[in-house]
Design an enzyme around this catalytic site. Structure first.
Site, PDB file in Angstrom:
ATOM      1  N   SER A   1       0.817  -1.209   0.000  1.00 30.38           N
ATOM      2  CA  SER A   1       0.000   0.000   0.000  1.00 30.38           C
ATOM      3  C   SER A   1       0.850   1.258   0.000  1.00 30.38           C
ATOM      4  O   SER A   1       1.952   1.279   0.530  1.00 30.38           O
ATOM      5  CB  SER A   1      -0.906   0.041   1.227  1.00 30.38           C
ATOM      6  OG  SER A   1      -1.634   1.251   1.222  1.00 30.38           O
TER       7      SER A   1
ATOM      8  N   HIS B   1      -7.440  -3.447   4.748  1.00 27.89           N
ATOM      9  CA  HIS B   1      -6.873  -2.087   4.687  1.00 27.89           C
ATOM     10  C   HIS B   1      -7.667  -1.243   3.689  1.00 27.89           C
ATOM     11  O   HIS B   1      -8.058  -0.119   3.970  1.00 27.89           O
ATOM     12  CB  HIS B   1      -5.396  -2.163   4.280  1.00 27.89           C
ATOM     13  CG  HIS B   1      -4.815  -0.849   3.835  1.00 27.89           C
ATOM     14  ND1 HIS B   1      -5.074  -0.304   2.586  1.00 27.89           N
ATOM     15  CD2 HIS B   1      -4.024   0.046   4.462  1.00 27.89           C
ATOM     16  CE1 HIS B   1      -4.460   0.863   2.483  1.00 27.89           C
ATOM     17  NE2 HIS B   1      -3.815   1.098   3.605  1.00 27.89           N
ATOM     18  N   ASN B   2      -7.916  -1.805   2.512  1.00 25.15           N
ATOM     19  CA  ASN B   2      -8.639  -1.043   1.493  1.00 25.15           C
ATOM     20  C   ASN B   2     -10.081  -0.775   1.913  1.00 25.15           C
ATOM     21  O   ASN B   2     -10.611   0.301   1.659  1.00 25.15           O
ATOM     22  CB  ASN B   2      -8.611  -1.781   0.151  1.00 25.15           C
ATOM     23  CG  ASN B   2      -7.278  -1.612  -0.554  1.00 25.15           C
ATOM     24  OD1 ASN B   2      -6.250  -1.412   0.084  1.00 25.15           O
ATOM     25  ND2 ASN B   2      -7.280  -1.693  -1.873  1.00 25.15           N
TER      26      ASN B   2
HETATM   27  C1  6PG Z   1      -3.260   1.449  -1.573  1.00 23.04           C
HETATM   28  C2  6PG Z   1      -4.607   1.560  -2.233  1.00 23.04           C
HETATM   29  C3  6PG Z   1      -4.666   0.966  -3.585  1.00 23.04           C
HETATM   30  C4  6PG Z   1      -6.038   1.010  -4.230  1.00 23.04           C
HETATM   31  C5  6PG Z   1      -6.529   2.366  -4.516  1.00 23.04           C
HETATM   32  C6  6PG Z   1      -7.772   2.439  -5.404  1.00 23.04           C
HETATM   33  O1  6PG Z   1      -3.240   0.879  -0.489  1.00 23.04           O
HETATM   34  O2  6PG Z   1      -2.251   1.935  -2.100  1.00 23.04           O
HETATM   35  O3  6PG Z   1      -5.536   0.897  -1.420  1.00 23.04           O
HETATM   36  O4  6PG Z   1      -4.254  -0.379  -3.465  1.00 23.04           O
HETATM   37  O5  6PG Z   1      -5.983   0.319  -5.419  1.00 23.04           O
HETATM   38  O6  6PG Z   1      -6.778   3.040  -3.340  1.00 23.04           O
HETATM   39  O7  6PG Z   1      -8.871   1.792  -4.895  1.00 23.04           O
HETATM   40  P1  6PG Z   1     -10.300   2.061  -5.558  1.00 23.04           P
HETATM   41  O8  6PG Z   1     -10.090   2.322  -6.994  1.00 23.04           O
HETATM   42  O9  6PG Z   1     -11.098   0.811  -5.334  1.00 23.04           O
HETATM   43  O10 6PG Z   1     -10.867   3.247  -4.841  1.00 23.04           O
END
Ligand code: 6PG
Length: 481
Positions: free
Chosen positions: A128, A185-186
């Site tokens: 992340s 986390h997401n």
């Molecule tokens: C991270 C983010 C990443 C994720 C984006 C987009 O931890 O760097 O979680 O992995 O892909 O935030 O997510 P969405 O397009 O579903 O909003």
């Protein structure tokens, strides 16, 4: 074989990760991409990195010292399977294949089992922090075997973000544990973003503040309990003026939120595990509502209060008082969302036999990742004090924060109800909270209804066993087990 680590897939995330790896002492990085131009372009653009380029997977395998360790950074799904199978054909037993994409954890469990049968180590690692994190230090959530961690651990520690002198990486657990934790986390990221968006909506349309003024509020909040990356970037976005129109950029951005799927996965998995992640679910649904064009067009004329840009709602006396209340409501709801996310981790750990140290998870989220926040220190402390803590909300620090937030939390939601400003994440977090602390819930009635129409039986508070009332006859009760 000069390289101790390789990267496959050189789009932005892969390139940045390769550069990050190359910049740390002791690492020599082999790079490989399906189209060789990208490989050579990266090597030429960054001579300082001294990459070892490979045009074929065979060359890539030869350039790596053993046990070979390669991180795949390609699209989740079939593209990942394809690269794994190519590498598996040229790698040897004991070698390590790492998937750094956002894979679904059940795919990771499957891939790990398939590769383990061939003697290869497979590690699903959540990474992340976006492009910037990949380059300068992400938060990394690897699963896989302890054996793989022995080799991989020091390499990942060398590139991870650092919080209080410690790298934001830990061996999360076996097989899919890392990708599961990244998925959570997401999900939490979704909830956090939705809560922030609701706070903005209330400040804008109930308290009548301008985007610039709200940017200042967020800057102020970023010095207190809410201090976090997402609060920080929110102030940046709200403060930004569109060059074309001279309006706040937020006013010219189409109000339909996109998503790539990990939030939906979080909710699907949690539903399967029976864990209420209501804050995350509302965040996912709110994105869906925002993008449901036809329903929104058809719903446009429905009756109810219409939020305006002026001060409205009886809860808003002085603006500063209301701002402080929204801060508290946001904090309380955020505590609920995180607590729910950690519940999902606990439940999955017992379902999939992962040994996950939740304090460590909070620790590695303190820097590098999107949800990085001061407040994660409090979560780490709570789990360090009580590793088996059954409910994060109930830890002493959060108990007292929720005590302080009681009145403002409820008043802010009331203000939303009165003015027609939806606060799904605030409201559902409070609803969860009010249910979890209740001595008796109306579920007793649900059990009565189920017994009435389907003889599904109920338990009694004063006796052991399952009971059924003969609803259609004399309504006598019998014990049925
Ligand atoms: C991270 C983010 C990443 C994720 C984006 C987009 O931890 O760097 O979680 O992995 O892909 O935030 O997510 P969405 O397009 O579903 O909003």
């Amino acid at each position: 074989s000069r390289a101790n680590i390789g990267v496959v897939g050189l789009a932005v995330m892969g390139s940045n990760l390769a550069r990050n790896l190359a910049g740390r002492p002791g690492n020599t990085v082999a790079i490989y991409n399906r189209s060789a131009d990208k490989t050579h372009h990266l090597a030429t653009a960054h001579p300082e990195a001294e990459f070892v380029t490979a045009d074929t997977v065979e060359e890539f395998a030869q350039s790596l010292s053993t046990p070979r360790t390669a991180i795949i950074m390609v699209q989740a799904g079939p593209a990942t399977d394809q690269v794994i199978s190519q590498l598996a054909d040229v790698f040897e037993p004991g070698d390590i294949i790492v998937d750094g994409g956002n894979a679904h954890f059940t795919d990771t469990i499957r891939r790990e089992a398939e590769l383990a049968a061939r003697g290869l180590n497979f590690v699903g690692a959540g990474i992340s922090g976006g492009e910037e994190g990949a380059l300068n230090g992400p938060s990394i959530m690897p699963g896989g075997s302890a054996e793989a961690w022995n080799t991989l651990g020091p390499i990942l520690e060398s590139i991870a973000a650092v919080a209080d002198g410690e790298p934001c990486v830990t061996h999360v657990g076996t097989d899919g544990a890392g990708h599961f934790v990244k998925m959570i986390h997401n999900g939490i990221e979704y909830a956090d973003m939705q809560l922030i968006a609701e706070a903005y909506d209330l400040l804008r349309h109930a308290a009548g503040l301008s985007p610039q003024e709200i940017a200042d509020v967020f800057r102020q909040w970023n010095t207190g309990v809410l201090e976090s990356y997402l609060i920080d970037i929110t102030a940046e976005v709200l403060g930004h003026v569109d060059a074309t129109t001279g309006s706040p950029l937020v006013d010219v951005i189409v109000d339909q939120a996109g998503s790539k799927g990990t939030g939906v996965w979080t909710v699907q998995s949690a539903v399967g595990l029976g864990v209420p992640v209501t804050g995350i679910a509302e965040a996912v649904f709110a994105r869906a509502i925002s993008s449901s064009g036809a329903s929104r067009r058809a719903g446009g004329g429905l009756p109810g209060p219409t939020p305006t840009d002026g001060k409205s709602g009886s809860a808003i006396g002085d603006a500063q008082g209301f701002i402080d209340m929204v801060e508290q409501a946001l904090y309380a709801s955020k505590i609920v969302a995180y607590s729910q996310g950690f519940d999902a981790i606990s439940e999955a750990a017992s379902e999939y036999n992962w040994s996950i140290d939740r304090g460590e998870i909070a620790r590695i989220w303190r820097a590098g990742c999107i949800i990085r926040a001061q407040f994660l220190d409090r979560i780490t402390e709570a789990y360090r004090e009580q590793p088996e803590l059954p409910l994060l909300l109930a830890a002493p620090y959060f108990h007292s924060a929720l005590d302080d937030a009681q009145t403002p939390w409820r008043k802010v939601i009331q203000a939303g109800v009165e003015t027609g400003i939806a606060t799904p994440a605030f409201s559902s977090s409070l609803a969860y909270y009010d249910q979890i602390r209740r001595e008796r819930l109306p579920a007793c009635l649900i059990q009565g209804q189920r017994d009435f129409f389907g003889a599904h039986t109920y338990k009694r508070v004063d006796a052991e066993g399952a009971f059924h009332t003969d609803w259609s006859a004399d309504r006598s009760e019998s014990r049925v087990d």
